[in-house]
Write a protein that holds these residues in place. Sequence first.
Motif, PDB file in Angstrom:
ATOM      1  N   MET A   1      64.813  38.358  29.917  1.00  0.00           N
ATOM      2  CA  MET A   1      63.647  38.544  29.047  1.00  0.00           C
ATOM      3  C   MET A   1      62.800  37.274  29.074  1.00  0.00           C
ATOM      4  O   MET A   1      63.321  36.168  29.075  1.00  0.00           O
ATOM      5  N   THR A   4      58.778  34.574  24.619  1.00  0.00           N
ATOM      6  CA  THR A   4      57.561  35.025  23.961  1.00  0.00           C
ATOM      7  C   THR A   4      57.211  34.167  22.762  1.00  0.00           C
ATOM      8  O   THR A   4      56.398  34.561  21.934  1.00  0.00           O
ATOM      9  N   THR A   5      57.823  32.990  22.621  1.00  0.00           N
ATOM     10  CA  THR A   5      57.451  32.113  21.522  1.00  0.00           C
ATOM     11  C   THR A   5      56.112  31.470  21.805  1.00  0.00           C
ATOM     12  O   THR A   5      55.699  31.305  22.938  1.00  0.00           O
ATOM     13  N   GLY A 231      56.461  39.048  20.038  1.00  0.00           N
ATOM     14  CA  GLY A 231      57.705  38.316  20.217  1.00  0.00           C
ATOM     15  C   GLY A 231      58.160  37.522  19.018  1.00  0.00           C
ATOM     16  O   GLY A 231      59.223  36.885  19.068  1.00  0.00           O
ATOM     17  N   ARG A 233      59.494  36.529  15.114  1.00  0.00           N
ATOM     18  CA  ARG A 233      60.522  36.965  14.176  1.00  0.00           C
ATOM     19  C   ARG A 233      60.054  36.604  12.772  1.00  0.00           C
ATOM     20  O   ARG A 233      59.838  35.427  12.477  1.00  0.00           O
ATOM     21  N   GLN A 262      54.052  44.383  17.532  1.00  0.00           N
ATOM     22  CA  GLN A 262      54.499  43.708  18.744  1.00  0.00           C
ATOM     23  C   GLN A 262      55.550  42.621  18.493  1.00  0.00           C
ATOM     24  O   GLN A 262      55.995  41.967  19.430  1.00  0.00           O
ATOM     25  N   ALA A 264      59.114  40.755  17.716  1.00  0.00           N
ATOM     26  CA  ALA A 264      60.461  40.983  18.241  1.00  0.00           C
ATOM     27  C   ALA A 264      61.429  41.408  17.146  1.00  0.00           C
ATOM     28  O   ALA A 264      62.332  42.211  17.376  1.00  0.00           O
ATOM     29  N   ASP A 265      61.263  40.859  15.946  1.00  0.00           N
ATOM     30  CA  ASP A 265      62.156  41.166  14.827  1.00  0.00           C
ATOM     31  C   ASP A 265      61.355  40.938  13.549  1.00  0.00           C
ATOM     32  O   ASP A 265      61.299  39.828  13.026  1.00  0.00           O
ATOM     33  N   TRP A 292      68.049  34.408  14.073  1.00  0.00           N
ATOM     34  CA  TRP A 292      66.872  34.261  14.923  1.00  0.00           C
ATOM     35  C   TRP A 292      67.122  33.226  16.022  1.00  0.00           C
ATOM     36  O   TRP A 292      66.685  33.411  17.155  1.00  0.00           O
ATOM     37  N   TRP A 296      66.680  33.849  19.932  1.00  0.00           N
ATOM     38  CA  TRP A 296      65.710  33.000  20.633  1.00  0.00           C
ATOM     39  C   TRP A 296      66.389  32.242  21.770  1.00  0.00           C
ATOM     40  O   TRP A 296      65.856  32.159  22.881  1.00  0.00           O
ATOM     41  N   GLU A 299      67.080  34.533  24.711  1.00  0.00           N
ATOM     42  CA  GLU A 299      65.875  34.809  25.489  1.00  0.00           C
ATOM     43  C   GLU A 299      65.591  33.704  26.499  1.00  0.00           C
ATOM     44  O   GLU A 299      65.075  33.964  27.586  1.00  0.00           O
TER      45      GLU A 299
END
Length: 301
Positions: A1, A4-5, A231, A233, A262, A264-265, A292, A296, A299
Amino acid sequence: MTDTTHGGPHPSRRTFLAGAATAGLGIAGLLTAPPASAAALPRLPGEISRRSNLSTGTGTRYDAVEVDIEGDRAWLTVPRGLDLDEPVALAWFYHGSGSDHGALLNGFGYEARQLVDRGTVSICQDAGGNGYAGPYAMAAQAAGWRYVSSLADVGANFLRATSGGGALAAEVLGAGLIPDIVGLYFVNALWDVRRSWDTGGRVELSSAYGGSTAAVDRTNPARHPASAWAGDRIRIVHTTGTDLVTPPQHHGIAFYERARQQGADVSIRTHGLGHTTPSFVGHEVPLYFKRWFLAWQAERA
């Protein structure tokens, strides 16, 4: 993955201060406790006052230090036993209107102490709350990041906001103002600043933005599209009752509906206490930060 941060490149590793002889723990502090005893934290740049060798309920030792950061005051809690030249986890606390940086040791104190037990450094600046996401608050936030990233290798950032502090915290996340943001825990907090302005929000709003609606709009977190939260949280806590300061339909719920498209959480939990922070928050914050962080970290593996 893919990662996306938000944010720019990871800061380079830096030596905290000469003579900081502490046992290595680093970012793994989210998963394990720091040593029971360790050397005192050296004097920090801009240090104003200090409460040394404090202890959490489980016996973890830490120092609480008040500093001046380019004219904005802040408290930091630093567990003894951290090697701050290794990647560390940093929790940013954003207080509400009418409060100040002392909230880290008071209203946020239980949460901060639990994070100490997990080897996490915490910071609370005067920047948020009364400053919302106005020019002063934005400048103070930037100065805060320069300060902490010059002292330590910050490997992961967590955001915790309440009330008026939500405006700055949400803008930090939505605009990616600091790197490596793992998540935002958002309690009875402000998201749509322009809505509060238009409906006669707290008097501090006008002074925070110099009486300018254009200034409000430039940094209003609600201006961001769903893609800004891709992405991310986020845990949103709001009341099912009456909250005249941050009505959920315009803030917590509206933020949730935008971010969950959109994110992620992105989750939500309710309570019946109006604008009062419910007790479950103190227990959830460290648990969500750990959850989280693990996601993270996976990922980025």
